[in-house]
Each structure stands twice: as C-alpha cells, then as structure tokens.
Design a protein around this motif. Structure first.
Motif, PDB file in Angstrom:
ATOM      1  N   ALA A   1       0.825  -1.211   0.000  1.00  0.00           N
ATOM      2  CA  ALA A   1       0.000   0.000   0.000  1.00  0.00           C
ATOM      3  C   ALA A   1       0.858   1.259   0.000  1.00  0.00           C
ATOM      4  CB  ALA A   1      -0.928  -0.005   1.212  1.00  0.00           C
ATOM      5  N   ASP A   2       2.095   1.150   0.499  1.00  0.00           N
ATOM      6  CA  ASP A   2       3.017   2.282   0.507  1.00  0.00           C
ATOM      7  C   ASP A   2       4.006   2.230  -0.651  1.00  0.00           C
ATOM      8  OD1 ASP A   2       1.930   3.397   2.817  1.00  0.00           O
ATOM      9  OD2 ASP A   2       3.215   2.199   4.138  1.00  0.00           O
ATOM     10  N   GLY A   3       3.777   1.334  -1.596  1.00  0.00           N
ATOM     11  CA  GLY A   3       4.671   1.249  -2.750  1.00  0.00           C
ATOM     12  C   GLY A   3       6.001   0.604  -2.450  1.00  0.00           C
ATOM     13  N   LEU A   4       6.017  -0.305  -1.466  1.00  0.00           N
ATOM     14  CA  LEU A   4       7.274  -0.904  -1.022  1.00  0.00           C
ATOM     15  C   LEU A   4       7.445  -2.364  -1.430  1.00  0.00           C
ATOM     16  CD1 LEU A   4       7.358   0.557   2.614  1.00  0.00           C
ATOM     17  CD2 LEU A   4       8.764   1.274   0.670  1.00  0.00           C
ATOM     18  N   VAL A   5       6.445  -2.960  -2.086  1.00  0.00           N
ATOM     19  CA  VAL A   5       6.510  -4.384  -2.414  1.00  0.00           C
ATOM     20  C   VAL A   5       5.923  -4.654  -3.789  1.00  0.00           C
ATOM     21  CG1 VAL A   5       5.617  -6.687  -1.850  1.00  0.00           C
ATOM     22  CG2 VAL A   5       6.461  -5.246  -0.032  1.00  0.00           C
ATOM     23  N   LYS A   6       6.571  -5.551  -4.509  1.00  0.00           N
ATOM     24  CA  LYS A   6       5.953  -6.193  -5.661  1.00  0.00           C
ATOM     25  C   LYS A   6       6.396  -7.653  -5.651  1.00  0.00           C
ATOM     26  CE  LYS A   6       9.510  -4.529  -8.907  1.00  0.00           C
ATOM     27  NZ  LYS A   6       9.719  -3.785 -10.177  1.00  0.00           N
ATOM     28  N   ALA A   7       5.570  -8.531  -6.241  1.00  0.00           N
ATOM     29  CA  ALA A   7       5.807  -9.966  -6.148  1.00  0.00           C
ATOM     30  C   ALA A   7       5.834 -10.605  -7.526  1.00  0.00           C
ATOM     31  CB  ALA A   7       4.729 -10.627  -5.296  1.00  0.00           C
ATOM     32  N   ALA A   8       6.512 -11.732  -7.609  1.00  0.00           N
ATOM     33  CA  ALA A   8       6.495 -12.562  -8.812  1.00  0.00           C
ATOM     34  C   ALA A   8       6.244 -14.005  -8.383  1.00  0.00           C
ATOM     35  CB  ALA A   8       7.808 -12.455  -9.569  1.00  0.00           C
ATOM     36  N   ILE A   9       5.349 -14.670  -9.068  1.00  0.00           N
ATOM     37  CA  ILE A   9       5.059 -16.077  -8.816  1.00  0.00           C
ATOM     38  C   ILE A   9       5.461 -16.873 -10.052  1.00  0.00           C
ATOM     39  CG2 ILE A   9       3.281 -17.792  -8.331  1.00  0.00           C
ATOM     40  CD1 ILE A   9       3.913 -15.967  -5.975  1.00  0.00           C
ATOM     41  N   SER A  10       6.294 -17.879  -9.842  1.00  0.00           N
ATOM     42  CA  SER A  10       6.775 -18.709 -10.945  1.00  0.00           C
ATOM     43  C   SER A  10       5.789 -19.838 -11.222  1.00  0.00           C
ATOM     44  CB  SER A  10       8.150 -19.284 -10.588  1.00  0.00           C
ATOM     45  OG  SER A  10       8.592 -20.169 -11.587  1.00  0.00           O
ATOM     46  N   VAL A  11       5.319 -19.911 -12.458  1.00  0.00           N
ATOM     47  CA  VAL A  11       4.430 -20.994 -12.889  1.00  0.00           C
ATOM     48  C   VAL A  11       5.053 -21.612 -14.133  1.00  0.00           C
ATOM     49  CG1 VAL A  11       2.095 -21.671 -13.532  1.00  0.00           C
ATOM     50  CG2 VAL A  11       2.433 -19.699 -12.022  1.00  0.00           C
ATOM     51  N   THR A  12       5.581 -22.800 -14.006  1.00  0.00           N
ATOM     52  CA  THR A  12       6.316 -23.441 -15.088  1.00  0.00           C
ATOM     53  C   THR A  12       5.394 -24.148 -16.069  1.00  0.00           C
ATOM     54  OG1 THR A  12       8.003 -23.888 -13.417  1.00  0.00           O
ATOM     55  CG2 THR A  12       8.308 -24.915 -15.557  1.00  0.00           C
ATOM     56  N   THR A  13       4.348 -24.758 -15.543  1.00  0.00           N
ATOM     57  CA  THR A  13       3.429 -25.550 -16.346  1.00  0.00           C
ATOM     58  C   THR A  13       2.085 -25.623 -15.632  1.00  0.00           C
ATOM     59  OG1 THR A  13       3.008 -27.777 -17.246  1.00  0.00           O
ATOM     60  CG2 THR A  13       4.319 -27.642 -15.233  1.00  0.00           C
ATOM     61  N   LEU A  14       1.029 -25.856 -16.386  1.00  0.00           N
ATOM     62  CA  LEU A  14      -0.293 -26.102 -15.817  1.00  0.00           C
ATOM     63  C   LEU A  14      -0.568 -27.589 -15.648  1.00  0.00           C
ATOM     64  CD1 LEU A  14      -2.425 -23.530 -17.869  1.00  0.00           C
ATOM     65  CD2 LEU A  14      -1.485 -23.256 -15.562  1.00  0.00           C
ATOM     66  N   ASP A  15       0.312 -28.425 -16.159  1.00  0.00           N
ATOM     67  CA  ASP A  15       0.182 -29.876 -16.096  1.00  0.00           C
ATOM     68  C   ASP A  15       0.650 -30.357 -14.723  1.00  0.00           C
ATOM     69  OD1 ASP A  15       0.621 -32.656 -16.261  1.00  0.00           O
ATOM     70  OD2 ASP A  15       1.089 -32.556 -18.403  1.00  0.00           O
TER      71      ASP A  15
ATOM     72  N   ARG B   1       5.759  -1.873 -15.746  1.00  0.00           N
ATOM     73  CA  ARG B   1       6.184  -2.498 -14.495  1.00  0.00           C
ATOM     74  C   ARG B   1       6.039  -1.534 -13.321  1.00  0.00           C
ATOM     75  NH1 ARG B   1       9.130  -7.230 -14.963  1.00  0.00           N
ATOM     76  NH2 ARG B   1       8.326  -8.349 -16.767  1.00  0.00           N
ATOM     77  N   THR B   2       5.714  -2.080 -12.180  1.00  0.00           N
ATOM     78  CA  THR B   2       5.551  -1.285 -10.965  1.00  0.00           C
ATOM     79  C   THR B   2       6.916  -0.813 -10.465  1.00  0.00           C
ATOM     80  OG1 THR B   2       3.593  -2.555 -10.363  1.00  0.00           O
ATOM     81  CG2 THR B   2       4.676  -1.298  -8.602  1.00  0.00           C
ATOM     82  N   ALA B   3       7.013   0.459 -10.155  1.00  0.00           N
ATOM     83  CA  ALA B   3       8.244   1.011  -9.582  1.00  0.00           C
ATOM     84  C   ALA B   3       8.079   1.134  -8.073  1.00  0.00           C
ATOM     85  CB  ALA B   3       8.540   2.375 -10.195  1.00  0.00           C
ATOM     86  N   LEU B   4       9.099   0.759  -7.342  1.00  0.00           N
ATOM     87  CA  LEU B   4       9.063   0.840  -5.880  1.00  0.00           C
ATOM     88  C   LEU B   4       9.682   2.145  -5.409  1.00  0.00           C
ATOM     89  CD1 LEU B   4      10.164  -2.813  -5.000  1.00  0.00           C
ATOM     90  CD2 LEU B   4       7.836  -1.897  -5.166  1.00  0.00           C
ATOM     91  N   THR B   5       9.195   2.640  -4.278  1.00  0.00           N
ATOM     92  CA  THR B   5       9.712   3.888  -3.732  1.00  0.00           C
ATOM     93  C   THR B   5      10.793   3.631  -2.694  1.00  0.00           C
ATOM     94  OG1 THR B   5       9.134   5.954  -2.608  1.00  0.00           O
ATOM     95  CG2 THR B   5       7.927   3.992  -1.948  1.00  0.00           C
ATOM     96  N   THR B   6      11.784   4.485  -2.679  1.00  0.00           N
ATOM     97  CA  THR B   6      12.842   4.420  -1.651  1.00  0.00           C
ATOM     98  C   THR B   6      12.756   5.593  -0.681  1.00  0.00           C
ATOM     99  OG1 THR B   6      14.393   5.632  -3.074  1.00  0.00           O
ATOM    100  CG2 THR B   6      14.411   3.229  -3.234  1.00  0.00           C
TER     101      THR B   6
END
Length: 373
Positions: free
Chosen positions: A198-212, A352-357
């Motif tokens: 909510a303060d612009g301090l996090v973004k996430a990535a989830i790895s999905v290799t296959t749906l099988d 892409r989302t930019a994070l604040t410092t």
C-alpha cells in the motif's frame, strides 16, 4: 529432519544414503553427482538397500547453520532487474531439476544433485544481519530482491520462519523489496506484504512453469501444484500487491506449447505482468537434466535437447549475458514472438511497478536512531 551445530563444513560433505536410479522418492535429481571442486568423485551403485518393490528409500532433509557474516548479496549482471538480493536459505527442498542455483552447492563441498535439495543451509541470524546492514553509516536504500537464488518460502520456512523475520525488518525500516516464489506459503506473510504494498514498497512474482500437474510434480516435486500458484496470485492481488507471473523456465517440447493457456490462466487469476526465461543448463545442471529426461521423458529426450542446442548456438548452454535468458536462432525468436503476442492479448503488458525508496527510515532504538532514553 536433522541439524548439525556450528558453521560450514567445507570440504567435508555429508554422505547421502547410497542411491540408485531413479533417484530418491520425492526428489527431483536422479543422482548425487560429485561437485566440481571435490578431490574425490562418487559413483552410484546398487548396494541392495531398496524397498521390496525395487524403489529407493526416502532421503531425509538435513539442515545446517549458515554462518555467513552478511545477508545482502550484490551482482552486476545486466540481464536482471536488481543488484541486491537476500536468500535466507542455500539449497532448496523444492527439488526443481532445472534450477540454475544447483551449481552453487559445489562451493560448499556438496553435490548440486540430491544434496542441493536435501542439505539446506539456513541463515538463522538473517534478520539481525539485515538490521545491521540497514544501519550502516551512509547506507542509501534501493530495492532488494528476496528469493532470487533459492526459494525463500520453501517447505523448511514453514517451521523456521527466517524469511518472515527478514520481512518484519524490511517493514519496520520501510525498505522496498521484490519477492519471488513458487510456494503458496508466501500467502502466510500477506499481513506484512499487504501494508507494505500500500506504501509502494513491495511487488511480487510467482513462478508458474506448467499447468500440467503431473509434469509439475516430476519437474518440481516439492513445489506447490500449479493451481495453488494461481490461487496465490489471486490472493496477493486481492491484498493490493502487484504480481508478475514468471514462466521460468520455458522448456522446448515440454512446456513451450503452454505459453498461451498459461498466460491466460495467470491473467484470470489477477496477474499484472508476465516474463519468461528459457531453460538454462550451466555446469552440472546439464547432466542432471539429461538424467531426468532419460528417466521421465525418454521418448522426448533427444528432441528436447536438439531444440535446446538450436537455441544455444549448437551447444547445451551459452552463458553470454545478452542471450542466456532468451536464446538465439529461429526457435528462440518464435518463442519470444508468441510470448509478446500472448501477454498483449491477456493484458499482461502494463508498465512495471516502480518501488519507492523515499520512505526508508531507521526506527527509534536502532543503531543510527537511538531512543530518547
């Protein structure tokens, strides 16, 4: 699960139980090949210690204390989007046979094969090391990636919670972070990640290799099932956390046909962006992956490796920074073109989302910001 006290045991690897193919149950690698720095090599043989049905025994996880004096790693690679990262664990129980981090286990005197997924170094004092890092005189904040090498939410984290303690430090100091995982366990920490986002301090990535689900179990035996990863994308997005879906790696003739349906499923789950990496086979991973193919996909093994070489200049791997994540040649270009079109159709091509410092601050009572009393 066992733990040995003390620091590293360099050049003195623990001997895994004698195993013969097809490897240990519930593990990804099919062998425990000796590390490239070891003076002596080990050779697999059948000593008769198998189950009645001929399958090998289960291989227990051993946990060692990581005695590192620092917690933040830096890199100067031009082909990744961050130059600071934190890995609370070395080695990973997920056991992904293709994992590019496997060769690093050889530095500690262990095998990049089964040792990598069963001998785990845990950084128990990671939170304290990070707080000391943030309190260094003149430190200028910039985003830190958590889980860049090995998964910070691997099964061991459920009981150890080293990653969660590190997240708490980041939240107290209001320090920007990126996180990446293929584990549903990351949802446990939404209570920390959500307010930070909510303060612009996090973004996430989830790895999905296959749906099988069957292929996922064979490639990534202890990682979350594909549907659980999609549910995790939804949960993170509902908590206000920007989410990228990582199709990593794309494996020719095994998962490349899933580019379009996988991205569509990720978009329905709530992902904002998408990215991919082609299969990489540096150092010991090449032989480990070949063993896996021979065991799990013998009918496709030669075709898979032929396409890999077509995208790597005739070799199993090319480490050139400019192309190691994307490959070269017509087949690699076709994958890139399909991916671009698929993310455009699925609406996963937003900026892409930019994070604040600018919100970084040392709380009262820290070394650089002492309390009044």
């Amino acid at each position: 699960m066992t733990e040995r006290p003390g620091g590293y045991a360099l050049n003195a690897p623990q001997e895994a139980p004698p195993l013969h193919r097809p490897g240990a149950r519930g593990r990804g690698a099919r062998s425990n090949v000796s590390g490239r720095y070891e003076a002596l090599a080990r050779e697999v043989f059948d000593d008769g210690w198998t189950e009645a049905d001929g399958t090998p025994p289960r291989l227990a996880t051993m946990v060692l204390r990581d005695a590192s004096k620092s917690i933040v790693s830096t890199n100067c690679s031009p082909d990744i989007s961050f130059d600071q990262s934190i890995n609370p664990y070395r080695g990973c129980e997920h056991g992904c046979v293709y994992c590019y981090a496997r060769p690093s286990h050889a530095y500690w005197g262990y095998s990049p094969g089964l040792d990598f997924e069963s001998v785990i170094f845990a950084k128990r004092n990671g939170a304290a090391l990070l707080e000391a890092f943030f309190n260094k005189t003149g430190y200028q904040p910039k985003p830190i990636m958590i889980g860049a090498n090995t998964d910070a939410w691997q099964p061991l984290e459920r009981e150890r919670q080293h990653t969660r303690e590190i997240l708490k430090v980041c939240a107290r100091y209001r320090h920007p972070i990126s996180v990446i995982s293929k584990s549903a366990l990351i949802r446990r920490d939404i209570d920390i990640l959500g307010p930070m986002a909510a303060d612009g301090l996090v973004k996430a990535a989830i790895s999905v290799t296959t749906l099988d689900r069957r292929l996922a179990r064979e490639l990534e035996p202890r990682a979350a099932a594909p549907h659980r990863r999609l549910e995790t994308i939804t949960a993170l997005k509902q908590a206000g956390i920007p989410v990228t879906v990582m199709m990593a790696p794309i494996i020719p003739a095994l998962t490349d046909h899933e580019i379009e349906p996988l991205l569509e499923a990720a978009a329905r789950a709530g992902a904002d962006h998408a990215a991919y990496v082609l299969l990489r086979l540096p150092l010991e991973i090449r032989d480990l992956f070949r063993e896996w193919l021979a065991d799990k996909r013998p009918d496709a093994a030669s075709h898979v490796m032929s396409l890999v070489r077509q995208m790597r200049g005739g070799k199993d791997y090319d480490s050139d920074w400019a192309t190691r994540g994307r490959g070269t040649g017509p087949y690699a270009k076709l994958i890139a073109s399909r991916f671009r079109q698929a993310i455009k159709r699925s609406g996963l091509d937003a900026p892409r989302t930019a994070l604040t410092t600018s919100l970084f601050e040392r709380p009262l009572g820290s070394a650089e910001q002492p309390g009044l009393f």
